[in-house]
Motif scaffolding. Sequence first.
Motif, PDB file in Angstrom:
ATOM      1  N   GLU A  77      16.416 -44.487  -6.125  1.00 37.74           N
ATOM      2  CA  GLU A  77      15.477 -44.415  -4.988  1.00 37.74           C
ATOM      3  C   GLU A  77      16.235 -44.444  -3.652  1.00 37.74           C
ATOM      4  O   GLU A  77      15.947 -43.669  -2.751  1.00 37.74           O
ATOM      5  CB  GLU A  77      14.476 -45.567  -5.036  1.00 37.74           C
ATOM      6  N   ARG A  78      17.180 -45.374  -3.546  1.00 41.54           N
ATOM      7  CA  ARG A  78      17.961 -45.471  -2.315  1.00 41.54           C
ATOM      8  C   ARG A  78      18.779 -44.203  -2.084  1.00 41.54           C
ATOM      9  O   ARG A  78      18.853 -43.681  -0.975  1.00 41.54           O
ATOM     10  CB  ARG A  78      18.875 -46.694  -2.343  1.00 41.54           C
ATOM     11  N   ALA A  79      19.383 -43.699  -3.138  1.00 41.61           N
ATOM     12  CA  ALA A  79      20.195 -42.491  -3.031  1.00 41.61           C
ATOM     13  C   ALA A  79      19.347 -41.291  -2.612  1.00 41.61           C
ATOM     14  O   ALA A  79      19.780 -40.472  -1.803  1.00 41.61           O
ATOM     15  CB  ALA A  79      20.904 -42.212  -4.355  1.00 41.61           C
ATOM     16  N   VAL A  80      18.126 -41.194  -3.129  1.00 38.77           N
ATOM     17  CA  VAL A  80      17.219 -40.113  -2.729  1.00 38.77           C
ATOM     18  C   VAL A  80      16.998 -40.170  -1.220  1.00 38.77           C
ATOM     19  O   VAL A  80      17.102 -39.167  -0.517  1.00 38.77           O
ATOM     20  CB  VAL A  80      15.868 -40.196  -3.483  1.00 38.77           C
ATOM     21  N   GLY A  81      16.712 -41.352  -0.712  1.00 43.28           N
ATOM     22  CA  GLY A  81      16.501 -41.520   0.723  1.00 43.28           C
ATOM     23  C   GLY A  81      17.717 -41.144   1.540  1.00 43.28           C
ATOM     24  O   GLY A  81      17.604 -40.496   2.586  1.00 43.28           O
ATOM     25  N   GLU A  82      18.894 -41.543   1.078  1.00 46.99           N
ATOM     26  CA  GLU A  82      20.132 -41.233   1.794  1.00 46.99           C
ATOM     27  C   GLU A  82      20.386 -39.729   1.822  1.00 46.99           C
ATOM     28  O   GLU A  82      20.796 -39.180   2.841  1.00 46.99           O
ATOM     29  CB  GLU A  82      21.309 -41.967   1.152  1.00 46.99           C
ATOM     30  N   VAL A  83      20.127 -39.060   0.697  1.00 44.25           N
ATOM     31  CA  VAL A  83      20.330 -37.614   0.638  1.00 44.25           C
ATOM     32  C   VAL A  83      19.362 -36.899   1.578  1.00 44.25           C
ATOM     33  O   VAL A  83      19.738 -35.947   2.269  1.00 44.25           O
ATOM     34  CB  VAL A  83      20.195 -37.100  -0.812  1.00 44.25           C
ATOM     35  N   ILE A  84      18.129 -37.369   1.637  1.00 39.19           N
ATOM     36  CA  ILE A  84      17.141 -36.762   2.537  1.00 39.19           C
ATOM     37  C   ILE A  84      17.592 -36.905   3.992  1.00 39.19           C
ATOM     38  O   ILE A  84      17.515 -35.958   4.774  1.00 39.19           O
ATOM     39  CB  ILE A  84      15.745 -37.354   2.290  1.00 39.19           C
ATOM     40  N   VAL A  85      18.093 -38.091   4.357  1.00 36.11           N
ATOM     41  CA  VAL A  85      18.584 -38.308   5.720  1.00 36.11           C
ATOM     42  C   VAL A  85      19.735 -37.345   6.033  1.00 36.11           C
ATOM     43  O   VAL A  85      19.868 -36.866   7.163  1.00 36.11           O
ATOM     44  CB  VAL A  85      19.026 -39.778   5.915  1.00 36.11           C
ATOM     45  N   PRO A  94      12.310 -39.419  -8.888  1.00 35.47           N
ATOM     46  CA  PRO A  94      12.988 -40.261  -9.877  1.00 35.47           C
ATOM     47  C   PRO A  94      12.097 -40.573 -11.069  1.00 35.47           C
ATOM     48  O   PRO A  94      10.897 -40.774 -10.923  1.00 35.47           O
ATOM     49  CB  PRO A  94      13.300 -41.531  -9.090  1.00 35.47           C
ATOM     50  N   GLY A  95      12.737 -40.596 -12.220  1.00 39.99           N
ATOM     51  CA  GLY A  95      12.027 -40.929 -13.442  1.00 39.99           C
ATOM     52  C   GLY A  95      13.006 -41.168 -14.570  1.00 39.99           C
ATOM     53  O   GLY A  95      14.205 -40.911 -14.439  1.00 39.99           O
ATOM     54  N   PRO A  96      12.482 -41.657 -15.702  1.00 37.65           N
ATOM     55  CA  PRO A  96      13.344 -41.953 -16.848  1.00 37.65           C
ATOM     56  C   PRO A  96      13.650 -40.692 -17.656  1.00 37.65           C
ATOM     57  O   PRO A  96      12.901 -39.721 -17.643  1.00 37.65           O
ATOM     58  CB  PRO A  96      12.491 -42.916 -17.669  1.00 37.65           C
ATOM     59  N   PHE A  97      14.778 -40.739 -18.361  1.00 41.05           N
ATOM     60  CA  PHE A  97      15.107 -39.678 -19.301  1.00 41.05           C
ATOM     61  C   PHE A  97      15.863 -40.272 -20.478  1.00 41.05           C
ATOM     62  O   PHE A  97      16.824 -41.014 -20.279  1.00 41.05           O
ATOM     63  CB  PHE A  97      15.980 -38.605 -18.651  1.00 41.05           C
ATOM     64  N   LEU A 104      18.615 -43.176 -19.036  1.00 47.21           N
ATOM     65  CA  LEU A 104      19.006 -43.089 -17.640  1.00 47.21           C
ATOM     66  C   LEU A 104      17.795 -42.851 -16.751  1.00 47.21           C
ATOM     67  O   LEU A 104      16.724 -42.494 -17.223  1.00 47.21           O
ATOM     68  CB  LEU A 104      20.056 -41.985 -17.422  1.00 47.21           C
ATOM     69  N   GLU A 105      17.999 -43.097 -15.468  1.00 40.28           N
ATOM     70  CA  GLU A 105      17.020 -42.765 -14.440  1.00 40.28           C
ATOM     71  C   GLU A 105      17.651 -41.646 -13.622  1.00 40.28           C
ATOM     72  O   GLU A 105      18.841 -41.686 -13.328  1.00 40.28           O
ATOM     73  CB  GLU A 105      16.745 -43.972 -13.548  1.00 40.28           C
ATOM     74  N   TRP A 106      16.844 -40.647 -13.257  1.00 39.90           N
ATOM     75  CA  TRP A 106      17.414 -39.520 -12.535  1.00 39.90           C
ATOM     76  C   TRP A 106      16.402 -38.905 -11.588  1.00 39.90           C
ATOM     77  O   TRP A 106      15.197 -39.119 -11.704  1.00 39.90           O
ATOM     78  CB  TRP A 106      17.928 -38.473 -13.509  1.00 39.90           C
ATOM     79  N   ALA A 107      16.924 -38.168 -10.627  1.00 36.36           N
ATOM     80  CA  ALA A 107      16.110 -37.386  -9.701  1.00 36.36           C
ATOM     81  C   ALA A 107      16.866 -36.100  -9.444  1.00 36.36           C
ATOM     82  O   ALA A 107      18.101 -36.072  -9.477  1.00 36.36           O
ATOM     83  CB  ALA A 107      15.885 -38.139  -8.392  1.00 36.36           C
TER      84      ALA A 107
END
Length: 127
Positions: A77-85, A94-97, A104-107
Motif C-alpha cells: 500500500e505504501r509503495a503504491v502511494g510512493e509510485v503514484i507521487v 493490491p491483493g493476495p496471490f 504474496l501480496e501484489w499490485a
Amino acid sequence: MAVGTLRRIVIDVNDLDVGERFWSAVTGLPLRFSTWQGQFSGLGDIATGSILLQLVPEAKTALKNRAHPDITVADVERAVGEVIVLGGTLVKPPGPFPETDPELEWAVMADPFGNEFCLIRDLESPE
C-alpha cells in the motif's frame, strides 16, 4: 544449467530524464550513464541487477507488456502511494496471490509511459 544470467531489464520510455528520475526513485538503483548515443540511460550494475532505459518515439499501445520488472517491497500500500507521487499509476489494486492460500501480496503499477510493473511483498509462511 542456465543459458545465461539476467543482465538487465529494458524499458521503453518517451523521455529519458523522466525515466531516469522515476526508475531510480522506485528501485534505488543509481544512474550509471545518461543519454548514451542519445538513446539509452543505464541504472545499476549489470552484475547485480540493472535497468536500461531506451528512448523510443512511439507511445505504448494497449497490448500487454511482454516483459516487466518485479519490485520487492516491505509494504505494498505504501509503495503504491510512493509510485503514484513519482508519476506512476495504479493498474491493479493490491491483493493476495493466489487468492486461496496466498503466498504474496501484489499490485500492478505503470510508469509515466504506461509500462507496467509489479510491487510484491512475500507473505510469511504460517508456522
